[in-house]
Design an enzyme around this catalytic site. Structure first.
Site, PDB file in Angstrom:
ATOM      1  N   GLY A  58       0.779  -1.237   0.000  1.00 37.13           N
ATOM      2  CA  GLY A  58       0.000   0.000   0.000  1.00 37.13           C
ATOM      3  C   GLY A  58       0.807   1.280   0.000  1.00 37.13           C
ATOM      4  O   GLY A  58       0.239   2.359   0.178  1.00 37.13           O
ATOM      5  N   GLY A  59       2.111   1.171  -0.232  1.00 42.17           N
ATOM      6  CA  GLY A  59       2.945   2.380  -0.262  1.00 42.17           C
ATOM      7  C   GLY A  59       2.431   3.374  -1.298  1.00 42.17           C
ATOM      8  O   GLY A  59       2.246   4.558  -1.005  1.00 42.17           O
ATOM      9  N   CYS A 115       9.670  -2.868 -10.142  1.00 48.62           N
ATOM     10  CA  CYS A 115      10.920  -2.610  -9.400  1.00 48.62           C
ATOM     11  C   CYS A 115      11.971  -3.572  -9.944  1.00 48.62           C
ATOM     12  O   CYS A 115      12.764  -4.119  -9.195  1.00 48.62           O
ATOM     13  CB  CYS A 115      10.721  -2.731  -7.893  1.00 48.62           C
ATOM     14  SG  CYS A 115      10.057  -4.304  -7.355  1.00 48.62           S
TER      15      CYS A 115
HETATM   16  C1  LIG Z   1       5.398  -4.826  -6.466  1.00 45.18           C
HETATM   17  S1  LIG Z   1       4.209  -5.372  -5.348  1.00 45.18           S
HETATM   18  C2  LIG Z   1       3.204  -3.947  -5.237  1.00 45.18           C
HETATM   19  C3  LIG Z   1       3.734  -2.879  -4.334  1.00 45.18           C
HETATM   20  C4  LIG Z   1       2.696  -1.825  -4.029  1.00 45.18           C
HETATM   21  N1  LIG Z   1       2.153  -1.228  -5.233  1.00 45.18           N
HETATM   22  C5  LIG Z   1       3.230  -0.732  -3.137  1.00 45.18           C
HETATM   23  O1  LIG Z   1       3.652   0.318  -3.627  1.00 45.18           O
HETATM   24  O2  LIG Z   1       3.232  -0.928  -1.912  1.00 45.18           O
HETATM   25  C6  LIG Z   1       3.239  -6.415  -6.351  1.00 45.18           C
HETATM   26  C7  LIG Z   1       1.952  -6.873  -5.697  1.00 45.18           C
HETATM   27  O3  LIG Z   1       1.188  -7.513  -6.724  1.00 45.18           O
HETATM   28  C8  LIG Z   1       0.388  -8.497  -6.125  1.00 45.18           C
HETATM   29  N2  LIG Z   1      -0.098  -9.357  -7.214  1.00 45.18           N
HETATM   30  C9  LIG Z   1       0.564 -10.313  -7.889  1.00 45.18           C
HETATM   31  N3  LIG Z   1      -0.211 -10.860  -8.847  1.00 45.18           N
HETATM   32  C10 LIG Z   1      -1.393 -10.203  -8.775  1.00 45.18           C
HETATM   33  C11 LIG Z   1      -2.607 -10.317  -9.482  1.00 45.18           C
HETATM   34  N4  LIG Z   1      -2.762 -11.204 -10.473  1.00 45.18           N
HETATM   35  N5  LIG Z   1      -3.620  -9.503  -9.129  1.00 45.18           N
HETATM   36  C12 LIG Z   1      -3.497  -8.606  -8.123  1.00 45.18           C
HETATM   37  N6  LIG Z   1      -2.367  -8.475  -7.406  1.00 45.18           N
HETATM   38  C13 LIG Z   1      -1.328  -9.245  -7.732  1.00 45.18           C
HETATM   39  C14 LIG Z   1       1.314  -9.134  -5.113  1.00 45.18           C
HETATM   40  O4  LIG Z   1       0.584  -9.791  -4.107  1.00 45.18           O
HETATM   41  C15 LIG Z   1       2.086  -7.911  -4.599  1.00 45.18           C
HETATM   42  O5  LIG Z   1       1.501  -7.436  -3.408  1.00 45.18           O
END
Ligand SMILES: C[S@@+](CC[C@H](N)C(=O)[O-])C[C@H]1O[C@@H](n2cnc3c(N)ncnc32)[C@H](O)[C@@H]1O
Length: 419
Positions: A256-257, A372
């Site tokens: 959630g950042g 990232c």
């Molecule tokens: C890079 S992290 C996101 C970081 C977040 N945007 C932040 O700034 O805190 C990627 C996220 O995508 C989620 N994710 C992976 N596949 C997904 C999908 N098919 N649908 C929704 N979320 C997904 C993962 O659980 C993970 O929490």
């Protein structure tokens, strides 16, 4: 808890990562299993666990060069790597490191490995420079990256791979995002100074701490004035530039950042999705701390998008899953856990997600592809593939942020939907 017990726990993390586990998860399990660990012990454990992963190429090379035959016990080997890390890269007192590691080895090996460990660690102290120089004689020992990582970085960044590899081995800064609804960076810097801390302003609402502290030691953290977020990650909100009243989808939101940042940026109507219900709770907790609101849903964004029948979105943030190869400084275990084929797998996942999410963008709206990762396959390669398959998409701009002293590695591409 004694230093030898902390070393033993750190050795368990080395072993677990070698078995394919994510270091943050392993540390969280250890903290749960040992609730009596003090903040100082938790800090020391974290430093050892991360440090060994950061310098694992060189530490393994040093250890191998001192062994006449392979060490049969992998738990003892892990313990030696921890102690070598302390001797080579930390400011821990040498005699304490050696004595406590020998004590730990004696306990683990039921007396058997005591003299071997003692001899190895004392030899390292005597021959440190020569052993480290010899370890740097091969590329894995020198750069602390596997051969395939180096090959890929060289291919994707012929001019910059060397700086990237060097940045990976440095400690990441602790960077703060100041809630623009409450204060600016200069104002928060004054608050920090009143509390005996210091930092460097990076932007109007961002600053880098001079020294990392536990989050709950940050003044006004509980009140939602400040969040911990890398400077590179903070660029997402600027790229998407949401406005009051806009309907915005953060499709991969946890922890959630970026959701929090978007809501600090403007009074938008945010829907935050994540496939992982447990991680989604962290989005809710973060937003609650910040005093902000979003509609949150635990869902696979691709499936959710296929069934969605509400009004389209003005802006979609697609912070899609990736190899995380840009945030190696913060998660050094990634260097050893990833496999050469992983980028192709995440790129395939991204392709599906981006295609489905694009259907939710209204004509005239925009989608920000964010990763990232530093790997071309997940970034510009993905963008080119997307543009070829979507005639109504125009890339306004794209950029790879390389990791450096101020930021982790990120990739952004802003797509406009014509219509
Ligand atoms: C890079 S992290 C996101 C970081 C977040 N945007 C932040 O700034 O805190 C990627 C996220 O995508 C989620 N994710 C992976 N596949 C997904 C999908 N098919 N649908 C929704 N979320 C997904 C993962 O659980 C993970 O929490």
């Amino acid at each position: 808890m004694s230093l030898s017990s902390v070393q033993t726990l750190a050795a368990q993390t080395v072993q677990a990562v070698k078995d394919g586990r994510n270091l943050s998860d392993v540390l969280a399990d250890i903290r749960r299993e040992h609730p009596g660990l003090t903040a100082q012990e938790r800090g020391a454990l974290q430093d050892l666990a991360f440090g060994v992963q950061r310098f694992s190429g060189s530490l393994n090379a040093v250890l191998d060069s001192m062994l006449n035959k392979p060490l049969q016990r992998s738990d003892i080997r892990s313990l030696m790597l921890v102690a070598l890390y302390q001797l080579a890269y930390s400011r821990n007192a040498e005699y304490a490191v050696v004595n406590e590691a020998v004590r730990a080895a004696s306990r683990i090996g039921k007396g058997q490995y005591k003299s071997l460990c003692n001899a190895l660690l004392r030899r390292f102290l005597r021959e440190r420079e020569a052993l480290l120089r010899a370890a740097a004689g091969n590329e894995v020992g020198k750069y602390n990256l596997t051969a395939w990582w180096l090959q890929r970085l060289r291919a994707d960044y012929p001019k910059h791979w060397h700086n990237i590899a060097a940045a990976f081995n440095r400690h990441p800064p602790m960077t703060l995002r100041i809630n623009r609804r409450r204060m600016d960076a200069e104002g928060y810097l004054n608050v920090l100074r009143e509390h005996g801390m210091d930092g460097t302003v990076l932007g109007s609402h961002a600053l880098m701490l001079a020294e990392a502290v536990p989050v709950d030691a940050l003044p006004l953290f509980a009140e939602g004035v400040v969040s911990v977020q890398d400077w590179g990650a903070q660029q997402a909100a600027e790229w998407l530039d949401v406005h009051d009243g806009e309907r915005v989808l953060d499709a991969c939101a946890a922890p959630g950042g970026k959701s929090g940042h978007l809501l600090e940026w403007a009074d938008c109507r945010l829907t935050a999705l994540d496939i992982d219900a447990y991680r989604l709770q962290r989005v809710r907790d973060n937003l609650q701390r910040l005093g902000l609101q979003a509609h949150t849903e635990a869902a696979d964004a691709a499936a959710w998008a296929s069934c969605y029948d509400g009004p389209p979105f003005d802006a979609v943030l697609a912070d899609v899953p990736c190899t995380a190869s840009g945030v190696v400084r913060r998660h050094p275990d990634i260097k050893w856990l990833r496999r050469p084929q992983d980028a192709a797998k995440t790129a395939a996942q991204q392709t599906l997600l981006l295609d489905r999410l694009w259907q939710l963008v209204k004509p005239g709206g925009r989608m920000l592809l964010a990763t990232c990762s530093l790997f071309h396959e997940e970034n510009d390669g993905q963008l080119q593939h997307f543009l070829q398959g979507h005639a109504d998409a125009v890339c306004r701009r794209s950029e790879t942020l390389l990791p450096n002293d101020r930021q982790d590695g990120f990739y952004y591409a802003l797509l406009d939907k014509v219509g």
